[in-house]
Design a protein around this motif. Structure first.
Motif, PDB file in Angstrom:
ATOM      1  N   TRP A 111       3.789 -12.337  -1.233  1.00 47.09           N
ATOM      2  CA  TRP A 111       3.806 -13.729  -0.796  1.00 47.09           C
ATOM      3  C   TRP A 111       2.787 -14.045   0.296  1.00 47.09           C
ATOM      4  CZ3 TRP A 111       5.753 -17.801  -3.133  1.00 47.09           C
ATOM      5  CH2 TRP A 111       5.828 -19.011  -2.427  1.00 47.09           C
ATOM      6  N   PRO A 112       2.685 -13.250   1.360  1.00 54.21           N
ATOM      7  CA  PRO A 112       1.720 -13.624   2.412  1.00 54.21           C
ATOM      8  C   PRO A 112       0.311 -13.110   2.170  1.00 54.21           C
ATOM      9  CG  PRO A 112       2.999 -11.747   3.142  1.00 54.21           C
ATOM     10  CD  PRO A 112       3.507 -12.097   1.777  1.00 54.21           C
ATOM     11  N   MET A 113       0.049 -12.437   1.047  1.00 51.76           N
ATOM     12  CA  MET A 113      -1.253 -11.802   0.860  1.00 51.76           C
ATOM     13  C   MET A 113      -2.161 -12.674   0.007  1.00 51.76           C
ATOM     14  SD  MET A 113      -0.563  -7.743   0.521  1.00 51.76           S
ATOM     15  CE  MET A 113      -2.266  -7.502   0.996  1.00 51.76           C
ATOM     16  N   ASP A 114      -3.471 -12.490   0.193  1.00 49.68           N
ATOM     17  CA  ASP A 114      -4.454 -13.216  -0.597  1.00 49.68           C
ATOM     18  C   ASP A 114      -5.441 -12.281  -1.285  1.00 49.68           C
ATOM     19  OD1 ASP A 114      -5.843 -12.296   1.561  1.00 49.68           O
ATOM     20  OD2 ASP A 114      -6.342 -14.275   2.375  1.00 49.68           O
ATOM     21  N   SER A 115      -5.167 -10.983  -1.291  1.00 45.01           N
ATOM     22  CA  SER A 115      -6.058  -9.998  -1.897  1.00 45.01           C
ATOM     23  C   SER A 115      -5.268  -9.091  -2.820  1.00 45.01           C
ATOM     24  CB  SER A 115      -6.752  -9.161  -0.808  1.00 45.01           C
ATOM     25  OG  SER A 115      -7.434  -8.071  -1.365  1.00 45.01           O
ATOM     26  N   THR A 116      -5.689  -9.012  -4.081  1.00 46.91           N
ATOM     27  CA  THR A 116      -5.017  -8.108  -5.020  1.00 46.91           C
ATOM     28  C   THR A 116      -5.267  -6.649  -4.645  1.00 46.91           C
ATOM     29  OG1 THR A 116      -6.947  -8.244  -6.477  1.00 46.91           O
ATOM     30  CG2 THR A 116      -5.125  -9.764  -6.904  1.00 46.91           C
ATOM     31  N   GLN A 117      -6.442  -6.367  -4.071  1.00 47.49           N
ATOM     32  CA  GLN A 117      -6.726  -4.993  -3.656  1.00 47.49           C
ATOM     33  C   GLN A 117      -5.793  -4.565  -2.525  1.00 47.49           C
ATOM     34  OE1 GLN A 117      -8.982  -7.384  -3.982  1.00 47.49           O
ATOM     35  NE2 GLN A 117     -10.443  -6.704  -5.539  1.00 47.49           N
ATOM     36  N   GLY A 118      -5.595  -5.459  -1.553  1.00 48.47           N
ATOM     37  CA  GLY A 118      -4.676  -5.145  -0.474  1.00 48.47           C
ATOM     38  C   GLY A 118      -3.243  -5.015  -0.957  1.00 48.47           C
ATOM     39  N   PHE A 119      -2.869  -5.834  -1.932  1.00 51.74           N
ATOM     40  CA  PHE A 119      -1.526  -5.757  -2.499  1.00 51.74           C
ATOM     41  C   PHE A 119      -1.302  -4.404  -3.154  1.00 51.74           C
ATOM     42  CE2 PHE A 119       1.223  -6.226  -6.227  1.00 51.74           C
ATOM     43  CZ  PHE A 119       2.383  -6.693  -5.629  1.00 51.74           C
ATOM     44  N   HIS A 120      -2.249  -3.956  -3.963  1.00 56.64           N
ATOM     45  CA  HIS A 120      -2.111  -2.662  -4.623  1.00 56.64           C
ATOM     46  C   HIS A 120      -2.056  -1.527  -3.605  1.00 56.64           C
ATOM     47  CE1 HIS A 120      -2.160  -3.347  -8.913  1.00 56.64           C
ATOM     48  NE2 HIS A 120      -3.112  -4.253  -8.770  1.00 56.64           N
ATOM     49  N   ALA A 121      -2.859  -1.634  -2.551  1.00 54.85           N
ATOM     50  CA  ALA A 121      -2.866  -0.578  -1.542  1.00 54.85           C
ATOM     51  C   ALA A 121      -1.507  -0.462  -0.856  1.00 54.85           C
ATOM     52  CB  ALA A 121      -3.966  -0.849  -0.512  1.00 54.85           C
ATOM     53  N   ILE A 122      -0.938  -1.598  -0.479  1.00 56.44           N
ATOM     54  CA  ILE A 122       0.353  -1.576   0.211  1.00 56.44           C
ATOM     55  C   ILE A 122       1.471  -1.138  -0.730  1.00 56.44           C
ATOM     56  CG2 ILE A 122       2.092  -3.025   1.329  1.00 56.44           C
ATOM     57  CD1 ILE A 122      -0.113  -4.591   2.611  1.00 56.44           C
ATOM     58  N   MET A 123       1.432  -1.614  -1.969  1.00 55.36           N
ATOM     59  CA  MET A 123       2.474  -1.234  -2.921  1.00 55.36           C
ATOM     60  C   MET A 123       2.418   0.259  -3.227  1.00 55.36           C
ATOM     61  SD  MET A 123       4.297  -3.906  -3.560  1.00 55.36           S
ATOM     62  CE  MET A 123       5.104  -3.874  -5.132  1.00 55.36           C
ATOM     63  N   MET A 124       1.212   0.801  -3.389  1.00 51.33           N
ATOM     64  CA  MET A 124       1.091   2.233  -3.645  1.00 51.33           C
ATOM     65  C   MET A 124       1.483   3.052  -2.424  1.00 51.33           C
ATOM     66  SD  MET A 124       0.206   2.797  -6.789  1.00 51.33           S
ATOM     67  CE  MET A 124       1.352   1.457  -7.161  1.00 51.33           C
ATOM     68  N   LEU A 125       1.196   2.520  -1.247  1.00 51.52           N
ATOM     69  CA  LEU A 125       1.544   3.228  -0.019  1.00 51.52           C
ATOM     70  C   LEU A 125       3.037   3.155   0.281  1.00 51.52           C
ATOM     71  CD1 LEU A 125       0.405   4.785   2.435  1.00 51.52           C
ATOM     72  CD2 LEU A 125       0.169   2.582   3.598  1.00 51.52           C
ATOM     73  N   GLY A 126       3.698   2.101  -0.199  1.00 54.65           N
ATOM     74  CA  GLY A 126       5.116   1.926   0.092  1.00 54.65           C
ATOM     75  C   GLY A 126       6.037   2.284  -1.064  1.00 54.65           C
ATOM     76  N   LEU A 127       5.764   1.735  -2.242  1.00 53.52           N
ATOM     77  CA  LEU A 127       6.687   1.920  -3.360  1.00 53.52           C
ATOM     78  C   LEU A 127       6.589   3.302  -3.999  1.00 53.52           C
ATOM     79  CD1 LEU A 127       6.904  -1.451  -5.320  1.00 53.52           C
ATOM     80  CD2 LEU A 127       8.542  -0.405  -3.776  1.00 53.52           C
TER      81      LEU A 127
END
Length: 293
Positions: free
Chosen positions: A184-200
């Protein structure tokens, strides 16, 4: 035509000249259904996405299960391919949650999200539509994978398949809500993938999906810390109950960490409720998505 009141006239066919307006709640449910249906339609129109969502976890299950078959023995003399089966199902739900919630960023870039947010239905239909649409896709994918498993005899169909389907639906909604918190607060798909891979991904690995939760008795300090982290992971309880439902004839209590079914269900449901409330807090409170990027 006769006059029934100052605010309403009745035509000759008996219908009111003033059409009733839909309530805000009914309009919200209609909007949520539309968004969920849009996620469903978008997914099945992308054939490469459908194929990858099924084949990638299936390849992981076959490759890891075959390669590590001789180096692992679980409860009830389970091979690794049997032990890794619930983890593979969890991986399917995990990947679907990632790809379903990343559409929030894409919709914002295309201007679709801004159009939805200016509608007079509030923000909860956006959250409900995205979560329910993604969870439904994940549930169907997991069901299809289970049918393949039962078809090839890797597991036996029993009555426990009914609560297993319910558990999968709850886990899918929880992971999609967690994805909404990140997207929701993100505007970058690359950043989203990085955080999801780092967290999930660590969350999945530390849930007992890929390797058993180490016992605390006769364990080193590192194993005790790892065991504590895995026991604090809410997904561990869902994986434990999922493994118990897939193999109801295996006594997992002899293998170490095996909380009761009531504990597993309670932790899973409470965790999903908390994550959903946090997702609603972010969706309702953040205005970043209102700006066209």
């Amino acid at each position: 035509m006769s006059v029934l009141g100052s605010n309403e006239a009745v035509l000759s066919n008996g219908r009111s000249a003033v059409d009733p307006q839909p309530t805000r709640a009914s309009a919200g449910f209609a909007a949520a259904w539309m968004l969920a249906r849009r996620e469903w339609t978008r997914f099945f129109r992308q054939r490469n996405r459908v194929t990858a969502a099924i084949l990638q976890p299936l390849l992981f299950w076959l490759l890891f299960g075959t390669g590590l078959r001789g180096s692992f023995t679980g409860a009830g003399d389970q091979s690794f391919i049997e032990f890794f089966l619930p983890g593979t199902i969890g991986l399917i739900v995990l990947f679907t949650a990632i790809f379903a919630t990343i559409s929030v960023i894409e919709d914002r870039r295309e201007g679709f999200m801004q159009s939805v947010l200016v509608a007079p239905v509030g923000r909860w239909p956006v959250l409900a539509g995205k979560v329910l649409g993604g969870a439904a896709i994940a549930w169907v994918q997991a069901l299809f994978f289970l049918l393949l498993v039962y078809l090839f005899g890797a597991a036996t169909i029993t009555w426990s398949v009914i609560p297993l389907m319910l558990l999968l639906a709850i886990v899918a909604m929880g992971l999609c809500s967690l994805g909404m918190i990140v997207a929701w607060p993100m505007d970058s798909t690359q950043g989203f993938h990085a955080i999801m891979m780092l967290g999930l991904m660590p969350m999945w690995l530390l849930s007992g999906s890929f390797f058993p939760i180490p016992p605390w008795n006769d364990a080193s300090v590192g194993q005790m810390i790892l065991g504590g982290v895995m026991r604090a992971n809410p997904l561990s309880y869902a994986m434990t109950e999922m493994r118990r439902l897939i193999y109801p004839n295996v006594d997992f209590a002899a293998a170490g960490f095996s909380p009761s079914s009531a504990t597993c269900w309670s932790v899973t449901v409470i965790s999903v409720v908390i994550v959903s409330l946090l997702a609603w807090y972010f969706v309702r409170g953040s205005r970043k998505v209102d700006v066209v990027v």
